[in-house]
Design an enzyme around this catalytic site. Structure first.
Site, mmCIF file in Angstrom:
data_model
loop_
_atom_site.group_PDB
_atom_site.id
_atom_site.type_symbol
_atom_site.label_atom_id
_atom_site.label_comp_id
_atom_site.label_asym_id
_atom_site.label_seq_id
_atom_site.Cartn_x
_atom_site.Cartn_y
_atom_site.Cartn_z
ATOM 1 N N HIS A 29 -3.673 -5.584 0.993
ATOM 2 C CA HIS A 29 -3.529 -5.936 2.409
ATOM 3 C C HIS A 29 -3.994 -7.378 2.598
ATOM 4 O O HIS A 29 -4.963 -7.806 1.968
ATOM 5 C CB HIS A 29 -4.374 -5.021 3.285
ATOM 6 C CG HIS A 29 -3.882 -3.608 3.335
ATOM 7 N ND1 HIS A 29 -2.715 -3.250 3.966
ATOM 8 C CD2 HIS A 29 -4.406 -2.460 2.827
ATOM 9 C CE1 HIS A 29 -2.537 -1.947 3.851
ATOM 10 N NE2 HIS A 29 -3.541 -1.434 3.164
ATOM 11 N N CYS A 67 0.827 -1.205 0.000
ATOM 12 C CA CYS A 67 0.000 0.000 0.000
ATOM 13 C C CYS A 67 0.870 1.267 0.000
ATOM 14 O O CYS A 67 1.550 1.551 -0.966
ATOM 15 C CB CYS A 67 -0.990 -0.047 1.159
ATOM 16 S SG CYS A 67 -2.393 1.079 0.964
#
Length: 501
Positions: free
Chosen positions: A432, A324
């Site tokens: 994630h 991310c």
């Protein structure tokens, strides 16, 4: 107080209620956390309530966490209500308006009450914070709104547990104190009989029974944010010759550090969180995690020398994975045209390890994702074709740079749909939960062992599970501890009394 173990006590009670045949659900009206999750509807909630929902055996819902605050600075947070972003607010501004959110809280609570037999509510921090008491919507104020009995949890591991519990009771109003039906001492180490005089004194001075003394228990379950022991410096493994060293950069605004919990299954893997060049050392793998302020945290890495250290390690063959915000940092450039992170119109040079560029945008991407690793070169080439599951949660779009072919010719699509690219032994992805699948985890650890010249057999001795299966096992372990060391008859008695009233 914060870090007393409320999240896990809540999860343990929920698993016990599930085992006893009740439909139970967690609830936390307001959660301040940088660890969040995206539901199947594409809505955002705190991961602590996701963990608790799993313990209860139910699907996570934003009803369980109607208000989520994600700190963006020391005095401000992104405010998320019912899973959707309302905007950024300074602390003083939010405190002035938070009572307006009570209808949202009560609608969520009523919706859960209509569906479930028991709701276990987790408070936030201390119920006796005098400066926050007037507009309390998460602790005793909420308990009054929904007429709930209260368990007060203290952490004996830090010392001063008797002062914690008695001092808290003294600071509560008489009507609030009447709601507290039991005290719980958490994280106890040693012989419980040594505590008996203190427990007798608690009952005498506080007038409330102690209904549990919970032993310190190591569980591979998620913690909440900055107080997590996982973020503390760890001593290296005693088996130094066979240990794999994984360094996660401990960014000031690190988010979703729970991504890396699956590595804890390996007894011969040392996963450490580092915030300086000295702590980094010479790891076998560097991971740059998510961040709530990518530009600010990249500047921090640049100022304290970690950027240079990571670049040096990568040039010497150390693999680097960015998740991310960490993935955004790996690129050539990050721009913030709309001031999403407070740098309106700014552009910052990235680490330059991947030929990608990121433009931050106000609209947040929130979705669950599953697929296969499309292509991986370098150390982790065996990940190609391996399935993964996870979720995206980011404010920005990352694409390949418009540069000459020489810079991009060795770049491959790592995770599909524009979610990640790789070049050599540098890998970036927005996913994630990427490490949650056992085959992903095994592939990484096995490849690191081979690269280090260690027999991979040493690591296959650990029975590695998909992270979801591992958590299910841990919830049952937690429930067994709760049953053994908490007076569940007293807890059920509190519930019956509340129902009669």
């Amino acid at each position: 107080m914060s870090g007393a173990g409320k999240s896990l006590i809540t999860a343990g009670l929920l698993r016990v209620f599930k085992q006893d045949g009740y439909r139970a659900a967690p609830f936390k009206s307001q959660n301040m956390a940088l660890n969040s999750y995206i539901t199947s509807e594409g809505l955002e909630m705190g991961r602590a309530q996701v963990m608790q929902a799993e313990a209860a055996g139910i699907e996570p819902s934003v009803l369980m966490n109607p208000i989520l605050l994600k700190p963006t600075s020391n005095v401000g947070s992104q405010v998320i209500v019912n899973g959707e972003v309302r905007g950024n607010m300074q602390a003083r501004e939010y405190f002035a308006h938070k009572k307006e959110l009570i209808p949202d809280i009560m609608r969520a609570f009523k919706a859960l009450s209509d569906e479930y037999d028991i709701i276990v509510i987790e408070g936030a921090g201390s119920p006796a914070e005098i400066n926050l008491k007037e507009n309390d919507i998460v602790n005793m104020g909420l308990a009054e709104l929904v007429d709930a009995p209260v368990l007060l949890v203290g952490d004996i591991d830090r010392g001063g547990v008797f002062a914690q519990l008695l001092g808290t009771l003294m600071l509560l109003e008489p009507c609030e104190r009447d709601r507290v039906k039991g005290l719980v001492i958490n994280k106890f180490r040693g012989d419980k009989t040594i505590l008996d005089p203190g427990i007798d004194m608690l009952t005498e001075k506080g007038g409330i029974p102690t209904v549990g003394v919970i032993p310190y228990t190591r569980l591979i379950l998620e913690d909440e944010d900055s107080l997590s022991e996982r973020l503390e410096k760890k001593q290296p493994s005693k088996q130094l010759l066979s240990a794999i060293d994984i360094a996660v950069i401990k960014l000031p605004r690190i988010s979703n550090f729970t991504d890396f919990d699956p590595f804890e299954q390996y007894s011969l893997v040392d996963l450490k969180y580092v915030s300086s060049v000295h702590e980094l050392g010479s790891p076998d793998l560097i991971i740059i995690p998510g961040s709530k302020n990518t530009i600010g945290d990249l500047k921090w890495m640049r100022q304290n020398g970690l950027e240079a250290a990571v670049l040096k390690a990568a040039s010497e063959g150390c693999p680097v994975i960015g998740i991310c915000g960490g993935y955004q940092m790996l690129g050539d450039k990050i721009t913030d045209p709309d001031g999403v992170e407070g740098y309106a119109g700014a552009s910052i040079k990235g680490l330059g390890l991947l030929p990608v560029k990121t433009v931050l945008a106000a609209e947040k991407t929130m979705t669950q994702i599953s697929g296969k690793v499309e292509h991986a070169d370098g150390i982790f080439k065996e990940l190609t074709g391996t399935s993964f599951e996870g979720y995206e949660i980011h404010m920005g779009v990352t694409v390949l740079c418009d540069t000459d072919k020489k810079q991009t010719e060795h770049v491959s699509v790592f995770t599909p749909g524009g979610t990640g690219f790789a070049k050599g032994s540098v890998y970036g992805t927005y996913v994630h939960g990427f490490f949650d699948k056992a085959k992903i985890l095994e592939g990484i650890v096995r490849s690191l062992a081979v690269h280090k010249g260690i027999s991979a057999n040493a690591y296959t001795a650990d029975a590695v599970l998909d992270y979801r299966s591992l958590r299910e096992r841990e919830y049952d372990r937690l429930a067994a501890v709760i049953r053994e060391y908490m007076d569940m008859d007293a807890v059920y008695g509190m519930l019956k009394e509340a129902k009669v009233q």
